[in-house]
Design a protein around this motif. Structure first.
Motif, PDB file in Angstrom:
ATOM      1  N   SER A  20      -1.674  14.353  23.311  1.00  0.00           N
ATOM      2  CA  SER A  20      -0.776  14.213  22.163  1.00  0.00           C
ATOM      3  C   SER A  20      -0.405  15.546  21.534  1.00  0.00           C
ATOM      4  CB  SER A  20      -1.416  13.322  21.096  1.00  0.00           C
ATOM      5  OG  SER A  20      -1.632  12.040  21.601  1.00  0.00           O
TER       6      SER A  20
ATOM      7  N   LYS B  34       2.643  11.590  31.070  1.00  0.00           N
ATOM      8  CA  LYS B  34       1.332  11.432  30.454  1.00  0.00           C
ATOM      9  C   LYS B  34       0.753  12.821  30.186  1.00  0.00           C
ATOM     10  CE  LYS B  34      -3.062   9.133  30.936  1.00  0.00           C
ATOM     11  NZ  LYS B  34      -3.848   8.173  31.689  1.00  0.00           N
TER      12      LYS B  34
ATOM     13  N   ARG C  53       2.227  17.240  23.604  1.00  0.00           N
ATOM     14  CA  ARG C  53       3.518  16.558  23.460  1.00  0.00           C
ATOM     15  C   ARG C  53       4.171  16.925  22.123  1.00  0.00           C
ATOM     16  NH1 ARG C  53       4.758  11.923  26.176  1.00  0.00           N
ATOM     17  NH2 ARG C  53       2.535  11.538  26.358  1.00  0.00           N
TER      18      ARG C  53
END
Length: 82
Positions: free
Chosen positions: A68, A65, A71
């Motif tokens: 965004s 987790k 990532r």
């Protein structure tokens, strides 16, 4: 078949894939430490291919987790390595 005792570790060594614990450690280095030096050392010591490491780390990154944008940057950087 080459080992007297079949274990998870023996299967990973036989197939040449990185162990899950190795991928977790490499992912930690990717996020927190000097990634290139550590991965190079691990590749040499364990006889792993860079492409196998990148493939498994990419899958691991999707399980963590995180924001965004972080990532996306990690996946882009891993794609550049690949």
């Amino acid at each position: 078949m080459a080992s007297q005792k079949i274990t998870e570790e023996a299967v990973y060594f036989c197939t040449g894939n990185p162990l899950p614990k190795d991928i977790e450690q490499i992912s930690y280095w990717l996020l927190n430490e000097s990634f290139a030096e550590r991965v190079s050392e691990t590749k040499t010591r364990k006889g792993l291919a860079l492409i196998d490491i990148v493939r498994e780390v990419t899958m691991f990154v999707f399980k963590i987790k995180m924001p965004s944008d972080v990532r996306v940057q990690l996946i882009n950087d891993l794609a550049d390595i690949e």
